[in-house]
Design a protein around this motif. Structure first.
Motif, PDB file in Angstrom:
ATOM      1  N   UNK A 185       6.916  -5.453 -11.012  1.00 37.64           N
ATOM      2  CA  UNK A 185       6.249  -4.211 -10.665  1.00 37.64           C
ATOM      3  C   UNK A 185       5.068  -4.488  -9.748  1.00 37.64           C
ATOM      4  N   UNK A 186       4.248  -5.463 -10.108  1.00 42.30           N
ATOM      5  CA  UNK A 186       3.076  -5.792  -9.296  1.00 42.30           C
ATOM      6  C   UNK A 186       3.469  -6.429  -7.968  1.00 42.30           C
ATOM      7  N   UNK A 187       4.516  -7.271  -7.998  1.00 42.58           N
ATOM      8  CA  UNK A 187       4.982  -7.907  -6.764  1.00 42.58           C
ATOM      9  C   UNK A 187       5.472  -6.857  -5.769  1.00 42.58           C
ATOM     10  N   UNK A 188       6.347  -5.947  -6.238  1.00 45.35           N
ATOM     11  CA  UNK A 188       6.904  -4.925  -5.355  1.00 45.35           C
ATOM     12  C   UNK A 188       5.815  -3.976  -4.860  1.00 45.35           C
ATOM     13  N   UNK A 189       4.890  -3.620  -5.747  1.00 37.69           N
ATOM     14  CA  UNK A 189       3.787  -2.733  -5.359  1.00 37.69           C
ATOM     15  C   UNK A 189       2.949  -3.374  -4.256  1.00 37.69           C
ATOM     16  N   UNK A 190       2.603  -4.649  -4.426  1.00 34.84           N
ATOM     17  CA  UNK A 190       1.780  -5.345  -3.434  1.00 34.84           C
ATOM     18  C   UNK A 190       2.524  -5.474  -2.105  1.00 34.84           C
ATOM     19  N   UNK A 191       3.801  -5.856  -2.157  1.00 31.45           N
ATOM     20  CA  UNK A 191       4.570  -6.016  -0.926  1.00 31.45           C
ATOM     21  C   UNK A 191       4.713  -4.690  -0.181  1.00 31.45           C
ATOM     22  N   UNK A 192       4.844  -3.607  -0.916  1.00 32.05           N
ATOM     23  CA  UNK A 192       4.941  -2.286  -0.284  1.00 32.05           C
ATOM     24  C   UNK A 192       3.702  -1.991   0.544  1.00 32.05           C
ATOM     25  N   UNK A 193       2.543  -2.259  -0.018  1.00 29.07           N
ATOM     26  CA  UNK A 193       1.288  -1.960   0.687  1.00 29.07           C
ATOM     27  C   UNK A 193       1.007  -2.956   1.800  1.00 29.07           C
ATOM     28  N   UNK A 194       1.401  -4.210   1.598  1.00 26.40           N
ATOM     29  CA  UNK A 194       1.199  -5.218   2.646  1.00 26.40           C
ATOM     30  C   UNK A 194       2.097  -4.919   3.846  1.00 26.40           C
ATOM     31  N   UNK A 195       3.374  -4.667   3.571  1.00 25.28           N
ATOM     32  CA  UNK A 195       4.330  -4.465   4.660  1.00 25.28           C
ATOM     33  C   UNK A 195       4.080  -3.154   5.407  1.00 25.28           C
ATOM     34  N   UNK A 196       3.664  -2.129   4.683  1.00 23.81           N
ATOM     35  CA  UNK A 196       3.423  -0.830   5.321  1.00 23.81           C
ATOM     36  C   UNK A 196       2.082  -0.770   6.029  1.00 23.81           C
ATOM     37  N   UNK A 197       1.190  -1.716   5.708  1.00 20.96           N
ATOM     38  CA  UNK A 197      -0.158  -1.648   6.264  1.00 20.96           C
ATOM     39  C   UNK A 197      -0.915  -0.429   5.787  1.00 20.96           C
ATOM     40  N   UNK A 198      -0.546   0.055   4.614  1.00 19.03           N
ATOM     41  CA  UNK A 198      -1.159   1.250   4.004  1.00 19.03           C
ATOM     42  C   UNK A 198      -0.924   2.520   4.832  1.00 19.03           C
ATOM     43  N   UNK A 199       0.066   2.486   5.707  1.00 20.77           N
ATOM     44  CA  UNK A 199       0.331   3.620   6.586  1.00 20.77           C
ATOM     45  C   UNK A 199       1.601   4.343   6.172  1.00 20.77           C
ATOM     46  N   UNK A 200       1.539   5.676   6.174  1.00 25.93           N
ATOM     47  CA  UNK A 200       2.735   6.487   5.964  1.00 25.93           C
ATOM     48  C   UNK A 200       3.555   6.507   7.244  1.00 25.93           C
ATOM     49  N   UNK A 201       4.852   6.324   7.116  1.00 28.16           N
ATOM     50  CA  UNK A 201       5.727   6.210   8.286  1.00 28.16           C
ATOM     51  C   UNK A 201       6.411   7.553   8.528  1.00 28.16           C
ATOM     52  N   UNK A 202       6.233   8.092   9.723  1.00 29.00           N
ATOM     53  CA  UNK A 202       6.753   9.418  10.059  1.00 29.00           C
ATOM     54  C   UNK A 202       7.735   9.321  11.228  1.00 29.00           C
ATOM     55  N   UNK A 203       8.167  10.480  11.711  1.00 29.85           N
ATOM     56  CA  UNK A 203       9.099  10.573  12.850  1.00 29.85           C
ATOM     57  C   UNK A 203      10.374   9.778  12.586  1.00 29.85           C
ATOM     58  N   UNK A 204      10.985  10.045  11.451  1.00 28.72           N
ATOM     59  CA  UNK A 204      12.169   9.302  11.044  1.00 28.72           C
ATOM     60  C   UNK A 204      13.404   9.786  11.795  1.00 28.72           C
TER      61      UNK A 204
END
Length: 320
Positions: free
Chosen positions: A130-149
């Motif tokens: 849970x902590x690994x996936x949570x951290x990787x999500x924020x690291x990989x996304x750069x804390x940015x919401x991805x739009x224009x899909x």
């Protein structure tokens, strides 16, 4: 003497949850004018389709007497992988979706290997993941919401009409997944092996079932299902959100428990999980229509979970 059909139906694990769902619908239908409408039922299904799909994977793992606390975080990471590869990486949408599904399945594979090869408790393994996936999500996304899909990533959020009611393709996919896994668990050798593993892993091993391989396969398949939930989430929200899924792990466990699946493994039905997810959706929707504050919705959900586990425990004691 063979039991009558009504008696057999009453004795099934889903009889209690189904009765609770029908009573809840009746109560809210009598107390709100909007509840018994096609639009509202479609909304309920849309609201539970992501957690319901997560709960399919959770059901598989709980049937083996395990548990997965990381499924919501894995789903969130899968959604970020799909959207970021498609938008920022320029990867074709279909390949981006495949990559997200593969990543989620990979998390499940690692969970299964840690549980079987190192004999770590599923609770500890998935809590760490849970902590690994949570951290990787924020690291990989750069804390940015991805739009224009691209359209493919949002297709399942589109609707088609049934009568006067709009139904999303994602809702239809969720129902089909429940039917598929109901068949796999109820009518195949693989499903019988999963139940045997949850009932008594040592007896299952002695009967020739390759319990380690089966456990790894169950966790991997559950991870793949989390990837489908990620696609459903992205299609419903229209964005890749790094904050998604933070409570969905507990919501999926709630759906499984309310659906009559035993936390001790070996007993339950995936269609019961669908009913459990609908119970949560109906209560939240009905209470919202009645103007009840959301905090009381959470309170009632918690009480329902405790009651469901208590009933399961009492049932186990009677069968001993």
């Amino acid at each position: 003497m063979e039991a009558s059909l009504p008696r057999r139906l009453i004795s099934t694990p889903v009889a209690g949850p189904l009765a609770a769902l029908l009573l809840a619908c009746l109560y809210f239908g009598l107390n709100t004018e909007q509840f018994f409408t096609g639009t509202n039922f479609s909304l309920i299904i849309q609201q539970v389709m992501v957690v319901g799909t997560l709960a399919i994977g959770q059901t598989l793992i709980i049937l083996t007497a395990g548990i997965d606390l990381a499924n919501g975080a894995i789903m969130a990471f899968g959604g970020i992988v799909m959207t970021k590869l498609a938008v920022d990486g320029g990867l074709p949408a279909l390949l981006a979706v495949a990559a997200g599904l593969a990543v989620c399945a990979g998390f499940g594979l690692v969970n299964g290997l840690l549980v079987t090869r190192i004999s770590l408790p599923p609770f500890i393994v998935t809590l760490g993941m849970l902590n690994v996936a949570f951290a990787l999500t924020h690291i990989y996304s750069g804390e940015q919401t991805i739009t224009d899909l691209p359209p493919l990533l949002t297709f399942l959020g589109q609707t088609f009409q049934v009568g006067q009611t709009n139904v999303t393709y994602g809702s239809l996919l969720t129902i089909l997944l429940f039917l598929l896994f109901a068949y796999l668990l109820g009518s195949t050798a693989w499903g019988r092996h999963v139940y045997a593993l949850g009932n008594n892993p040592e007896v299952a091993r002695l009967t020739g079932i390759r319990t380690r391989r089966l456990t790894v396969g169950v966790y991997t398949l559950a991870g793949f299902v989390y990837g489908i939930a990620a696609l459903l989430l992205v299609s419903r929200t229209g964005v890749g959100d790094p904050q998604a899924g933070q409570t969905d792990n507990l919501d999926s466990i709630t759906a499984v428990v309310l659906g009559g699946t035993s936390l001790f493994g070996g007993r339950g039905m995936v269609l019961g999980t669908l009913i459990g997810a609908l119970i949560v959706g109906v209560f939240r929707n009905g209470l919202q229509l009645m103007g009840v504050p959301s905090i009381y919705q959470t309170l009632i959900t918690g009480i329902l979970v405790i009651l469901a586990v208590a009933v399961d425990q009492l049932s186990r004691r009677r069968t001993r």
